[in-house]
Design an enzyme around this catalytic site. Structure first.
Site, PDB file in Angstrom:
ATOM      1  N   ASP A 103       2.914  37.144 -20.176  1.00 16.36           N
ATOM      2  CA  ASP A 103       3.650  36.937 -18.905  1.00 16.36           C
ATOM      3  C   ASP A 103       3.846  38.247 -18.257  1.00 16.36           C
ATOM      4  O   ASP A 103       3.507  39.420 -18.832  1.00 16.36           O
ATOM      5  CB  ASP A 103       5.070  36.712 -19.441  1.00 16.36           C
ATOM      6  CG  ASP A 103       5.887  35.799 -18.144  1.00 16.36           C
ATOM      7  OD1 ASP A 103       5.213  35.714 -17.103  1.00 16.36           O
ATOM      8  OD2 ASP A 103       6.723  34.805 -18.410  1.00 16.36           O
ATOM      9  N   HIS A 144      12.988  36.840 -16.432  1.00 14.16           N
ATOM     10  CA  HIS A 144      12.406  37.912 -15.264  1.00 14.16           C
ATOM     11  C   HIS A 144      13.661  38.847 -15.329  1.00 14.16           C
ATOM     12  O   HIS A 144      13.577  40.083 -14.792  1.00 14.16           O
ATOM     13  CB  HIS A 144      12.834  37.025 -14.123  1.00 14.16           C
ATOM     14  CG  HIS A 144      11.546  36.105 -13.713  1.00 14.16           C
ATOM     15  ND1 HIS A 144      11.750  34.948 -14.454  1.00 14.16           N
ATOM     16  CD2 HIS A 144      10.661  36.287 -13.215  1.00 14.16           C
ATOM     17  CE1 HIS A 144      10.508  34.293 -13.991  1.00 14.16           C
ATOM     18  NE2 HIS A 144       9.947  35.241 -13.206  1.00 14.16           N
TER      19      HIS A 144
END
Length: 508
Positions: free
Chosen positions: A257, A187
């Site tokens: 993702d 992230h």
């Protein structure tokens, strides 16, 4: 693109690979327009589905617009939930399931999660997480993994896929080729997977192979820089897709993702990452979690325009888009067929039985009076989006009059311990921690607190590793879900043990 028809065709091809997020609990006009122009699907985040009824109404509205639209979300159970983000998941996650180690139970829990998703109109679950938790310092996988042994993770990965898809919800095994042996959260920036192809085959790829053999309809590539693939993250890398298809035999849809994550946002940037992902073999692009309505529309427009421009310049062959769109349509067709079959019955009593069975308890953990609670869990988990307050809440409901405090973020260990304990007095002390082994300062603080209060009960919600050896009285929950918290609170209130770690819940 000299004619309107040609542009319309290109737009439909581009839309056929996009899975945008959006803001709010009703589909905005730009999203409905994109649905009409061939959008593959959408991804729900917690702000879209504050409760199951709202989720079902939203899904019904979207499916009424186009019946084959794919509605996806992350509902792993345990620490990662969207449908129950406000309260915590009703289901134990992979860590607890791996600890109980009964693949029949894992299959049944996944089927129950599928029931909830199906009732909410969600067609695809971006789960299971099949990463092998090979690195104890991993900041984002941890308790989301079934464990550290590849064969163990493979067995449970296959069971999860089987259970979820038996409820008519498509599975998506993630994060290919393996996020477990990394020490960076994707992230934020690009993790490095320092493993050669032989090690990948012996460890990280085993659960993906098992999930594929169990029939997983999708596979999610991670923003992971794996040594065998060179200098591009797997999510943007044709070598990763080639390995999945040619060596592992995967024929379903490859999903990226979220492309708004820090690992790819800075380099190559959001729009270029979308183009490179499709060129790299992705069939569906998860565009990510927007923080506003404007950001959501902008992200979709940026991705759409980047792909259209790449088509116009010849950088992105329409054949590649057509191939990806075909796999998305095949996925939607599978979902339609699966939804036509009623799932097996849901087992409502099973999740708590599993959470109880997963508990590891040592020493005297029963509380005789409202405790003084010191919460060391200061770091936000980017995957779950919260600090998981469910244990604090359930303790407060069960023991009115307790006090909860945090700790200073900085300062000498002794001073931080002084501050943390200053209101405790003679009350029982409970220390809450997630995975303090990843932070030397947090481990030192935990050691200091226990040295000063040897009677303290330490509740660990992550993998214990060696940290539970610091205290005489410990409860390890193997997850931060509400159901894990409920099982822990039962024991803290002096409840009778329910069989311990080796217990296998009976069928309801």
């Amino acid at each position: 693109m000299s004619t309107g028809n040609t542009r319309d065709e290109a737009l439909h091809l581009v839309n056929s690979v996009l899975l945008p997020g959006f803001h709010g609990t009703e589909p905005p006009p730009w999203l409905l327009g994109a649905v009409d122009e061939g959008l593959a699907g959408v991804v729900y985040f917690a702000h879209n589905v504050p409760d199951p009824r709202t989720a079902a109404a939203l899904s019904a509205a979207l499916h009424a617009r186009r019946g084959d639209l794919i509605v996806a979300s992350d509902e792993e159970g345990g620490d990662v939930t969207r449908l129950e983000a406000a309260t915590g998941s009703s289901y134990p996650g992979n860590g607890a399931l791996g600890e109980v180690d009964d693949t029949d139970v894992t299959e049944r829990i996944a089927r129950a999660i599928g029931h909830d998703l199906r009732a909410a109109g969600i067609d695809m679950n971006l789960a299971p997480d099949v990463d092998v938790n090979a690195n104890p310092d991993n900041p984002v996988i941890g308790i989301r993994s079934f464990g550290a042994d590849a064969a163990h993770v493979a067995r449970h990965s296959a069971a999860y896929v089987t259970g979820l898809q038996s409820a008519g919800v498509a599975a998506c095994a993630k994060h290919f080729p393996g996020h477990g042996d990394t020490a960076v959260d994707s992230h934020l920036r690009v993790p490095q997977l320092d493993a050669d192809l032989d090690l990948l085959r012996r460890r990280d790829l085993l659960p993906f192979t098992a999930a594929i053999e169990a029939g997983s309809r999708c596979l999610m590539t991670g923003h992971i820089m794996a040594r065998p693939f060179g200098d591009a993250p797997a999510s943007l890398n044709p070598e990763a897709a080639r390995l999945a298809r040619e060596e592992l035999g995967f024929t379903g849809a490859i999903v990226t993702d979220a492309l708004d994550m820090g690992a790819v946002l800075a380099d190559p940037g959001f729009g270029p990452a979308c183009v490179r992902a499709v060129l790299g073999g992705a069939d569906l692009l998860c565009l990510g979690n927007p923080d506003s309505a404007e950001a959501a529309e902008s992200a979709y427009a940026t991705a759409r325009d980047a792909l259209l421009d790449a088509v116009a310049t010849g950088e992105l062959p329409t054949q590649r888009l057509a191939e990806a769109g075909q796999r998305a349509r095949e996925l939607a067709e599978w979902i339609g067929r699966a939804r036509a079959t009623p799932p097996p019955p849901k087992e409502d009593a099973l999740p708590l039985a599993v959470a109880r069975a997963a508990l590891r308890v040592r020493g005297n953990v029963a509380l005789g009076s409202p405790p003084y609670v010191i919460d060391l869990r200061q770091r936000v988990n980017h995957a779950s989006g919260s600090r998981a307050p469910h244990l604090n809440r359930l303790l407060a409901e069960a023991l009115p009059g307790l006090t909860t405090t945090g700790v200073p973020a900085e300062g000498p260990t002794s001073a931080r311990a002084d501050t943390a304990l200053q209101g405790a007095g003679d009350r029982p002390v409970v220390v809450l921690a997630r995975e303090p082994h990843r932070d030397a300062e947090e481990t030192a603080l935990l050691r200091e607190l226990v040295a000063r209060r040897p009677d303290a009960v330490v509740v660990l919600t992550g993998w214990p590793h060696a940290v539970d050896a610091l205290a005489a009285n410990t409860v390890v929950t193997y997850g931060s879900a509400r159901v894990n918290a409920r099982a822990a609170v039962e024991r803290l209130l002096g409840g009778t043990p329910h069989g311990g770690r080796s217990a296998t819940p009976d069928r309801a």
